[in-house]
Design an enzyme around this catalytic site. Structure first.
Site, PDB file in Angstrom:
ATOM      1  N   PRO A   8     -16.096  19.115  49.303  1.00  0.00           N
ATOM      2  CA  PRO A   8     -16.861  19.642  48.171  1.00  0.00           C
ATOM      3  C   PRO A   8     -17.855  20.710  48.632  1.00  0.00           C
ATOM      4  O   PRO A   8     -18.559  20.524  49.622  1.00  0.00           O
ATOM      5  CB  PRO A   8     -17.582  18.402  47.637  1.00  0.00           C
ATOM      6  N   GLU A   9     -17.871  21.833  47.906  1.00  0.00           N
ATOM      7  CA  GLU A   9     -18.795  22.918  48.216  1.00  0.00           C
ATOM      8  C   GLU A   9     -19.905  22.919  47.159  1.00  0.00           C
ATOM      9  O   GLU A   9     -20.004  21.991  46.362  1.00  0.00           O
ATOM     10  CB  GLU A   9     -18.023  24.237  48.275  1.00  0.00           C
ATOM     11  N   LYS A  47     -24.814  21.587  50.463  1.00  0.00           N
ATOM     12  CA  LYS A  47     -23.772  20.630  50.085  1.00  0.00           C
ATOM     13  C   LYS A  47     -24.269  19.185  50.126  1.00  0.00           C
ATOM     14  O   LYS A  47     -23.471  18.249  50.045  1.00  0.00           O
ATOM     15  CB  LYS A  47     -22.569  20.793  51.015  1.00  0.00           C
ATOM     16  N   ARG A  94     -10.142  28.420  60.422  1.00  0.00           N
ATOM     17  CA  ARG A  94     -10.016  28.005  59.021  1.00  0.00           C
ATOM     18  C   ARG A  94      -8.913  28.781  58.330  1.00  0.00           C
ATOM     19  O   ARG A  94      -8.821  30.006  58.443  1.00  0.00           O
ATOM     20  CB  ARG A  94     -11.340  28.229  58.268  1.00  0.00           C
TER      21      ARG A  94
END
Length: 276
Positions: A2-3, A60, A264
């Site tokens: 979750p961002e 976050k 990433r």
């Protein structure tokens, strides 16, 4: 993971459910999640009798503001909170249960068990890890074009890698960095220090716009994310590049490509975001 938009949505939905509830007891099934204090029994005893006055957010992290303490919680990859009744069946992935005096329960479930909780005396949370080294909030007055220029002026890192570093600006992760860079027309492998003032201006604008629209849509449910009421987000329907490898760009029909930047997975349009 979750961002910012997902965590902000969880914050808003949870606040409606648990504000002013008082903790009667806490059950910790996975002690490794409790990082501060390092004694789980002390963690439990300190929380008993505390009332949830507010829920904040820093990057976050969720911040449960209590009478005397602040509980700092990070969802990591798949953590989620939900309000239940004691008679509701617990999943095997439920690891922390906060029982309230009204009989309801706030449950924290985490398939991967990567989530963390730190309990600090109120006022001490921002000067201790993990919050102490965080950068500015993207909706704050401190988040400016000049901040980005100065922070990345001498770096040799790719702009995507730089934006993922939470020490400059917080809340950005893989999804929203890819999306903001696309809308700003910047290739994710561009060296951050090579951006012009105009490019920094566009990037600053697109970071704020992308995050704002994602919050309005309730975040992105790519895998397991749901908000505090168990509802999925809808921003995944508005994504332009993230998760769209080999699909046509919404702007030019060029196939979206995927590469690896700083370890990433990274999505971009080779036409709208030309290589450096």
């Amino acid at each position: 993971m979750p961002e910012l938009p997902e965590v902000e949505t969880v914050r808003r939905t949870l606040l409606q459910l648990v504000k002013n509830k008082t903790i009667a007891d806490v059950d910790v099934g996975w002690p490794k999640m409790i990082k501060e204090p390092d004694d789980v029994e002390r963690f439990i005893q300190l929380l008993k009798g505390q009332t949830i006055e507010d829920i904040g957010r820093r990057g976050k992290f969720l911040l449960f503001v209590l009478n005397d303490y602040v509980l700092v919680s990070h969802l990591r990859m798949e953590g989620r909170y939900g309000l239940y009744q004691p008679t509701d069946e617990k999943t095997k992935h439920t690891h922390v249960v906060f029982s309230f005096t009204d009989g309801s329960e706030l449950r924290y479930a985490d398939v991967r068990k990567f989530g963390t909780m730190h309990l600090f005396a109120k006022g001490a949370e921002h000067v201790a890890m993990p919050l102490a080294q965080l950068g500015v909030e993207p909706f704050s007055e401190q988040f400016t074009v000049e901040l980005l220029e100065q922070a990345y002026a001498k770096t040799t890192r790719a702009i995507k890698t730089a934006l993922l570093d939470q020490k400059t600006v917080v809340g950005l992760g893989n999804i929203y960095v890819d999306e903001a860079l696309f809308h700003a027309g910047i290739h994710p492998e561009r060296t951050a220090s090579s951006l012009s003032k105009e490019e920094y201006h566009n990037l600053h604008k697109e970071i704020k716009r992308t995050l704002k629209e994602a919050i309005e849509a309730g975040g992105s449910s790519i895998k397991s994310y749901v908000n505090g009421q168990g509802e999925i987000g809808m921003f995944q329907q508005q994504l332009h590049v993230y998760g769209r490898k080999q699909q046509p760009c919404h702007h030019c029909d060029t196939a979206i490509e995927k590469t690896v930047v700083g370890g990433r997975g990274t999505h971009y349009c080779p036409n709208c975001q030309p290589r450096p």
